[in-house]
Design a protein around this motif. Structure first.
Motif, PDB file in Angstrom:
ATOM      1  N   PHE A  99      63.680  16.436  37.079  1.00  8.70           N
ATOM      2  CA  PHE A  99      65.026  15.895  36.998  1.00  8.70           C
ATOM      3  C   PHE A  99      64.979  14.387  36.889  1.00  8.70           C
ATOM      4  O   PHE A  99      65.833  13.766  36.259  1.00  8.70           O
ATOM      5  CB  PHE A  99      65.811  16.330  38.238  1.00  8.70           C
ATOM      6  N   ASN A 100      63.989  13.774  37.479  1.00  8.18           N
ATOM      7  CA  ASN A 100      63.840  12.318  37.409  1.00  8.18           C
ATOM      8  C   ASN A 100      63.659  11.871  35.965  1.00  8.18           C
ATOM      9  O   ASN A 100      64.319  10.955  35.476  1.00  8.18           O
ATOM     10  CB  ASN A 100      62.620  11.930  38.235  1.00  8.18           C
ATOM     11  N   VAL A 103      66.889  12.164  33.975  1.00  8.78           N
ATOM     12  CA  VAL A 103      67.861  11.078  34.102  1.00  8.78           C
ATOM     13  C   VAL A 103      67.416   9.877  33.279  1.00  8.78           C
ATOM     14  O   VAL A 103      68.220   9.239  32.589  1.00  8.78           O
ATOM     15  CB  VAL A 103      68.035  10.702  35.586  1.00  8.78           C
ATOM     16  N   GLY A 140      72.368  17.239  41.951  1.00 11.32           N
ATOM     17  CA  GLY A 140      72.068  16.217  40.953  1.00 11.32           C
ATOM     18  C   GLY A 140      73.059  16.226  39.813  1.00 11.32           C
ATOM     19  O   GLY A 140      73.581  15.189  39.399  1.00 11.32           O
ATOM     20  N   LEU A 147      74.246   8.912  39.105  1.00 12.66           N
ATOM     21  CA  LEU A 147      72.801   8.742  39.053  1.00 12.66           C
ATOM     22  C   LEU A 147      72.360   8.097  37.757  1.00 12.66           C
ATOM     23  O   LEU A 147      71.437   7.295  37.734  1.00 12.66           O
ATOM     24  CB  LEU A 147      72.112  10.106  39.183  1.00 12.66           C
TER      25      LEU A 147
ATOM     26  N   LEU B  29      66.414  12.670  42.969  1.00 20.12           N
ATOM     27  CA  LEU B  29      65.631  12.600  41.749  1.00 20.12           C
ATOM     28  C   LEU B  29      64.140  12.691  42.049  1.00 20.12           C
ATOM     29  O   LEU B  29      63.415  13.405  41.395  1.00 20.12           O
ATOM     30  CB  LEU B  29      65.917  11.281  41.023  1.00 20.12           C
ATOM     31  N   GLN B  30      63.694  11.926  43.037  1.00 24.65           N
ATOM     32  CA  GLN B  30      62.261  11.910  43.307  1.00 24.65           C
ATOM     33  C   GLN B  30      61.980  12.913  44.397  1.00 24.65           C
ATOM     34  O   GLN B  30      62.090  12.613  45.572  1.00 24.65           O
ATOM     35  CB  GLN B  30      61.807  10.515  43.758  1.00 24.65           C
TER      36      GLN B  30
END
Lengths: 415, 362
Positions: A99-100, A103, A140, A147, B29-30
């Motif tokens: 997911f990082n 983004v 998320g 984000l 996210l992390q």
């Protein structure tokens, strides 16, 4: 707007709510919208039509297809890429694992010229599958606007209510919109909308009226009703085609179609027992269930009946039923306590092989030898899933079985 | 928001913006330390420095990064501010290595770093391991909503008013006047009081305002009290009742049968066979033979209810047992069912009467 009204019927208030939420192109909209309603209540259709008609940049993903995280994220990014780079034909496929990365890549992709100032919409259909994926995915996506620091709105479509989605430690609450089910008037209007061109609209509307009258109690699902309408219409038109009745002769048409519809109701709703979760609906037009088509050899039928008796009668009563000379039966209080939960309600109980053979010998009139034939028939019944093996394969003191068919089936084969 | 505001003020000081580096990390996210480390490398623009080096442990990697920040003369190095959003999620990583290293370096004065964590959980300290907790400076700032109802109304007014920079001055004035009148009306005050009693959260206030602002259109330019009241009703809608509203009559009958079973057996789990028996008892009364459906049809309705998650199996499905005998629980309350039945369209009267009868075998 009128074009929209013609294409999307009976959903004016939902469409107007969505339009006011979307606002102007460059406005920041609410970060996440959650739309719920029954199946066939138009959620997917309305959202897609609205976004296409207003020509807003959007990505539509169905979460059933994406059983891993990677599939979902890559699909979104690739579709966005296609949207933004419509000039050059080939654009490289983007790979994304977490997911990082999503983004980060999302920020890059939305810097493209034609996406920069507008709200990008990501629509996730069947969003209930997101709950079973990684734990950070749902929160998320709810916060994607924050984000990624971009003008994006995520729309979730689902049948299941929002309360079941909420993660334990809280999350950003989306804007919840309910798509109510269609009332009978609405159903009438929508179904009459797609009438075949050969017949007049009134004729078809009268047919839909009859159809709804019969099927509305059992089924309110628009997709199924549509299917039923298409299926039964030829039968309805038969008198007109044959020249026996004119289009307005409603009584005659009704008498012709009524028994057919009643029969259709019993059979057409009989789907195979697939889990509905995956929307596999197989309509079975044959009146009997598939099981009775299995032809069993002579001894197998008896074995199956013996197995049913063994499963559903407690072992103490065997003596009473199956021996020619049974002793006195002591009426114990024991029996009365267990009357409440009848065995028929709780399901079959496992029984050992010896008991099955004992009951088999007593119900078959002629002498039955315990040959390998009998045992192999038992095994083939297990393969047919009419009996199930309970416990380990290598249990030394005899395998135990359970009977998995119902009383109706037993009655059917014992004829 | 507070952090960003503070950072912005800080950055306005010349010295600070030249020297200080910022690293923003988010727990969502992390999701493990490796990704976090990569993100830190990226944000500090040290990717080319790290290159393809292989590090033995997290600590080595991290200290390498920080050394690389030292300026040419090796006497001082750039201060770094680490901002960790969703801090509680970082505490769930394996061994809490990232947190340990960050706090370690901040305590041991090797490189000047400052670590700011943001979280919603009040018990965050309990989540930290002993060694991490000991290195933590235990400075906590609590941001609580401590305003009362009059202030809540004031916030309501402020949120709705248009700012002075709005292009159409005349409209802005009329709008703000309207907002002032609204905030003094009784019905509006009641709605706000109800919301305040449920949750002081400003986000729920935003939701309410959003719902009522949706009704403002070119033909209906000013918000009225009715808009607010309708929005409030939408906010407190029971979504499960909405789902029940859309079920077919057969499915409603099954739910009523389950309700009766729950009443008789006091919430013990039931299976399809029991529900079917109960339903048959209803059908066999003379006038109700119109509902005499065959078993597979009833099974299909039962499965639809399961798909909508109105009933749930008590334990995970095992391949061995048949689907009809699997024990389930009903996830609707009696009052919910009765309320939903009131609103159910075209409900046959005999079904309704069956629902309200308390003895199902009469």
């Amino acid at each position: 707007m009128t074009h929209l009204e013609n294409v999307v019927l009976c959903r004016e208030s939902q469409v107007s709510t969505l339009q006011s939420l979307f606002g102007e192109r460059h406005h920041f909209s609410f970060p996440s919208i959650f739309i719920y309603g029954h199946t066939a209540s138009g959620k997917t259709y309305v959202t897609q039509t609205l976004l296409k008609t207003l020509e807003l940049p959007h990505v539509f993903v169905n979460c059933v297809e994406c059983f891993t995280l990677r599939l979902l994220l890559e699909q979104i990014l690739n579709k966005l890429n296609n949207l933004s780079s419509s000039e050059d034909g080939c654009s490289s496929e983007i790979t994304c694992e977490t997911f990082n990365d999503f983004v980060r890549l999302f920020k890059q992709v939305t810097k493209a010229e034609n996406l920069k100032d507008q709200t990008v919409y990501i629509v996730l259909d069947k969003a209930e599958y997101l709950r079973d994926m990684e734990a950070n995915l749902l929160p998320g996506f709810l916060r994607l606007q924050e984000l990624a620091d971009r003008n994006v709105t995520v729309i979730f479509l689902s049948e299941i209510v929002w309360e079941k989605f909420r993660p334990n430690t809280g999350c950003f609450e989306p804007f919840v919109l309910y798509f109510p089910d269609y009332s009978i008037g609405n159903l009438q209007k929508i179904l009459s909308h797609d009438h075949p061109p050969e017949y007049s609209a009134d004729f078809y509307a009268a047919y839909i009226n009859i159809l709804l009258g019969v099927f509305y109690t059992v089924c309110r699902d628009l997709k199924e009703l549509r299917h039923l309408a298409v299926l039964n219409f030829p039968k309805y038109c038969e008198p007109v085609v044959r020249g026996e009745a004119s289009e307005r002769d409603t009584r005659k048409l009704w008498r012709n179609i009524e028994p057919h519809l009643k029969k259709a109701m019993q059979t057409i709703l009989k789907t195979q027992w697939y889990p509905n979760k995956y929307f596999i609906k197989v309509f079975c037009y044959i009146g009997l269930s598939a099981h009775t088509h299995v032809e069993l050899p002579y001894y197998s039928k008896f074995i199956l009946i013996a197995a049913y008796l063994a499963s559903y009668n407690p072992a103490r009563t065997d003596r009473r039923f199956f021996l020619k000379h049974h002793g006195k039966i002591k009426k114990t209080n024991f029996l009365k306590k267990h009357e409440k939960t009848s065995n028929h309600l709780l399901g079959p109980k496992p029984f050992p092989l010896d008991r099955l053979l004992a009951i088999l010998y007593s119900i078959v009139d002629s002498r039955v030898a315990p040959t390998a034939n009998i045992f192999s028939q038992i095994t083939s019944l297990v393969t047919l899933q009419l009996l199930t093996l309970v416990g380990h394969d290598d249990q030394l003191d005899g395998p135990k079985y359970k009977c998995t068919v119902s009383l109706d089936f037993i009655r059917a084969i014992s004829r | 928001m507070l952090i960003n505001h503070a950072l912005r003020e800080l950055m306005e000081i010349e010295e600070v913006s030249e020297n200080v580096l910022q690293v923003h990390l988010n727990g969502l996210l992390q999701i493990n330390d490796k990704i976090a480390l990569k993100e830190i490398t990226r944000q500090l623009n040290l990717e080319n420095v790290v290159g393809d080096k292989v590090f033995g442990s997290f600590a080595e990697n991290f200290s390498f990064l920080l050394e690389a920040l030292k300026k040419g003369d090796r006497t001082s190095s750039c201060p770094v501010i680490f901002i960790l959003d969703e801090f509680d999620l970082f505490a769930h990583h394996k061994n809490q290595t990232l947190l340990y290293n960050l706090f370690d370096i901040s305590q041991s004065a090797q490189t000047p770093i400052a670590v700011i964590g943001l979280t919603c959980r009040l018990d965050i300290l309990e989540l930290l391991e002993k060694r991490v907790k000991s290195r933590f400076s235990h400075r906590q700032i609590y941001l609580m909503n401590s305003f009362g109802f009059p202030q809540y109304v004031k916030i309501f007014k402020e949120q709705l008013s248009l700012p002075a920079e709005f292009p159409d001055k005349l409209f802005a004035e009329k709008w703000n006047e309207n907002v002032q009148c609204l905030s003094e009306e009784r019905s509006v005050q009641e709605v706000l009081q109800k919301h305040f009693n449920i949750s002081k959260n400003l986000r729920s206030l935003h939701m309410l305002l959003m719902l009522s602002l949706n009704r403002v259109t070119a033909s209906h330019p000013f918000m009225t009290a009715i808009d607010l009241m309708e929005a409030s009703q939408l906010c407190s809608m029971d979504s499960k009742a909405n789902i029940v509203h859309g079920l077919s009559v057969l499915e409603i009958c099954l739910i009523i049968a389950m309700k009766h079973l729950n009443d008789i057996y006091e919430e013990e789990p039931f299976n399809f066979q029991m529900v079917y028996n109960e339903f048959q008892k209803f059908v066999q009364r003379k006038a109700h033979s119109v509902y005499n459906f065959e078993k597979p049809v009833v099974m299909k309705a039962f499965e639809h209810l399961q798909q909508l998650e109105l009933i749930k199996p008590v334990e995970r499905t095992s391949g061995n047992s048949q689907r009809e005998y699997q024990l389930m629980k009903l996830l609707l309350d009696n009052t919910q069912i009765m309320n939903a039945l009131q609103k159910y369209p075209n409900c046959p009267t005999d079904v309704r009467q069956w629902a309200t009868s308390s003895l199902s075998w009469l």
